[in-house]
Design a protein around this motif. Structure first.
Motif, PDB file in Angstrom:
ATOM      1  N   GLU A  26       1.037  -1.257  -0.075  1.00  0.00           N
ATOM      2  CA  GLU A  26      -0.068   0.060   0.119  1.00  0.00           C
ATOM      3  C   GLU A  26       0.993   1.216  -0.142  1.00  0.00           C
ATOM      4  O   GLU A  26       0.392   2.350  -0.664  1.00  0.00           O
ATOM      5  CB  GLU A  26      -0.796  -0.055   1.107  1.00  0.00           C
ATOM      6  N   GLY A  47       4.056  -5.535 -11.458  1.00  0.00           N
ATOM      7  CA  GLY A  47       3.036  -4.770 -11.490  1.00  0.00           C
ATOM      8  C   GLY A  47       1.819  -5.130 -10.641  1.00  0.00           C
ATOM      9  O   GLY A  47       1.706  -6.379 -10.288  1.00  0.00           O
ATOM     10  N   ASP A  49      -2.421  -5.132 -10.411  1.00  0.00           N
ATOM     11  CA  ASP A  49      -3.561  -4.900 -11.287  1.00  0.00           C
ATOM     12  C   ASP A  49      -4.501  -4.256 -10.287  1.00  0.00           C
ATOM     13  O   ASP A  49      -4.332  -4.188  -8.619  1.00  0.00           O
ATOM     14  CB  ASP A  49      -3.903  -5.938 -12.038  1.00  0.00           C
ATOM     15  N   GLU A  50      -5.640  -3.794 -10.657  1.00  0.00           N
ATOM     16  CA  GLU A  50      -6.830  -3.288  -9.724  1.00  0.00           C
ATOM     17  C   GLU A  50      -7.421  -4.180  -8.771  1.00  0.00           C
ATOM     18  O   GLU A  50      -8.016  -3.913  -7.739  1.00  0.00           O
ATOM     19  CB  GLU A  50      -8.075  -2.635 -10.584  1.00  0.00           C
ATOM     20  N   ASP A  51      -7.097  -5.472  -9.039  1.00  0.00           N
ATOM     21  CA  ASP A  51      -7.777  -6.735  -7.807  1.00  0.00           C
ATOM     22  C   ASP A  51      -6.356  -6.887  -6.881  1.00  0.00           C
ATOM     23  O   ASP A  51      -6.725  -7.698  -6.310  1.00  0.00           O
ATOM     24  CB  ASP A  51      -7.956  -7.928  -8.674  1.00  0.00           C
ATOM     25  N   ASP A  65       0.852  -3.597 -20.859  1.00  0.00           N
ATOM     26  CA  ASP A  65       0.770  -4.400 -19.390  1.00  0.00           C
ATOM     27  C   ASP A  65      -0.366  -3.506 -18.721  1.00  0.00           C
ATOM     28  O   ASP A  65      -0.543  -2.119 -18.931  1.00  0.00           O
ATOM     29  CB  ASP A  65       2.095  -3.829 -18.707  1.00  0.00           C
ATOM     30  N   GLU A  66      -1.383  -4.215 -18.140  1.00  0.00           N
ATOM     31  CA  GLU A  66      -2.474  -3.952 -17.708  1.00  0.00           C
ATOM     32  C   GLU A  66      -2.439  -3.738 -15.896  1.00  0.00           C
ATOM     33  O   GLU A  66      -2.801  -4.601 -15.607  1.00  0.00           O
ATOM     34  CB  GLU A  66      -3.656  -4.406 -17.940  1.00  0.00           C
ATOM     35  N   TYR A  67      -1.408  -2.768 -15.516  1.00  0.00           N
ATOM     36  CA  TYR A  67      -1.497  -2.824 -14.067  1.00  0.00           C
ATOM     37  C   TYR A  67      -1.753  -1.404 -13.724  1.00  0.00           C
ATOM     38  O   TYR A  67      -1.288  -0.321 -14.344  1.00  0.00           O
ATOM     39  CB  TYR A  67      -0.110  -3.185 -13.602  1.00  0.00           C
ATOM     40  N   GLU A  68      -2.014  -1.139 -12.411  1.00  0.00           N
ATOM     41  CA  GLU A  68      -2.255   0.252 -11.755  1.00  0.00           C
ATOM     42  C   GLU A  68      -1.078   0.748 -11.420  1.00  0.00           C
ATOM     43  O   GLU A  68      -1.013   1.846 -11.505  1.00  0.00           O
ATOM     44  CB  GLU A  68      -3.391  -0.003 -10.434  1.00  0.00           C
ATOM     45  N   LYS A  69      -0.142   0.265 -10.702  1.00  0.00           N
ATOM     46  CA  LYS A  69       1.245   0.791 -10.453  1.00  0.00           C
ATOM     47  C   LYS A  69       2.229  -0.587 -10.239  1.00  0.00           C
ATOM     48  O   LYS A  69       1.696  -1.517  -9.921  1.00  0.00           O
ATOM     49  CB  LYS A  69       0.960   1.636  -8.936  1.00  0.00           C
ATOM     50  N   LYS A  70       3.394  -0.220 -10.031  1.00  0.00           N
ATOM     51  CA  LYS A  70       4.344  -1.060  -9.789  1.00  0.00           C
ATOM     52  C   LYS A  70       4.743  -1.055  -8.376  1.00  0.00           C
ATOM     53  O   LYS A  70       4.711  -0.071  -7.854  1.00  0.00           O
ATOM     54  CB  LYS A  70       5.521  -0.661 -10.690  1.00  0.00           C
TER      55      LYS A  70
END
Ligand code: SF4
Ligand code: SF4
Length: 103
Positions: A26, A47, A49-51, A65-70
């Motif tokens: 977090e 990465g 992802d949103e889940d 790449d489909e990620y929210e953040k690293k």
């Protein structure tokens, strides 16, 4: 602390290393500072992802790449020597370290 793993330094002093135990995803901003100072290959950037699932990074081609953040992850905890360099350099105080039980 007598039941914790410790080593005797050349000076005769006892040192109880604290090993990497947890990393707060977090708080992590994926800056990579800890990765660069770890001498043991313990850490790996992935990465998120949103889940909240980890996604392996593709390397130099990030576009699909489909990620929210690293975030950094503890990939090889067993290799940690307890130097705490990662915790010292982390600007977000992500790390928890702990002494290990002596065998
Ligand atoms: S304590 Fe040292 S060896 Fe262990 S993960 Fe951190 S930098 Fe790497
Ligand atoms: S130094 Fe801290 S904030 Fe930066 S990648 Fe490592 S754990 Fe995350």
């Amino acid at each position: 602390m007598s039941d914790m793993f410790s080593v005797t330094l050349p000076s005769g002093a006892i040192w109880t290393p604290t090993f990497v135990a947890a990393l707060d995803e977090e708080k992590c901003i994926g800056c990579g500072r800890c990765f660069r100072v770890c001498p043991r290959g313990v850490l790996e950037l992935v990465g998120l992802d949103e889940d909240g699932e980890h996604i392996a990074l593709a390397g130099d081609d990030d576009e699909d790449d489909e990620y929210e953040k690293k975030v950094m992850t503890i990939a090889h905890k067993e290799l940690c020597i307890g130097c705490t360099a990662c915790a010292k350099i982390c600007p977000k105080k992500c790390y928890t370290h702990a002494a290990a039980a002596a065998l």
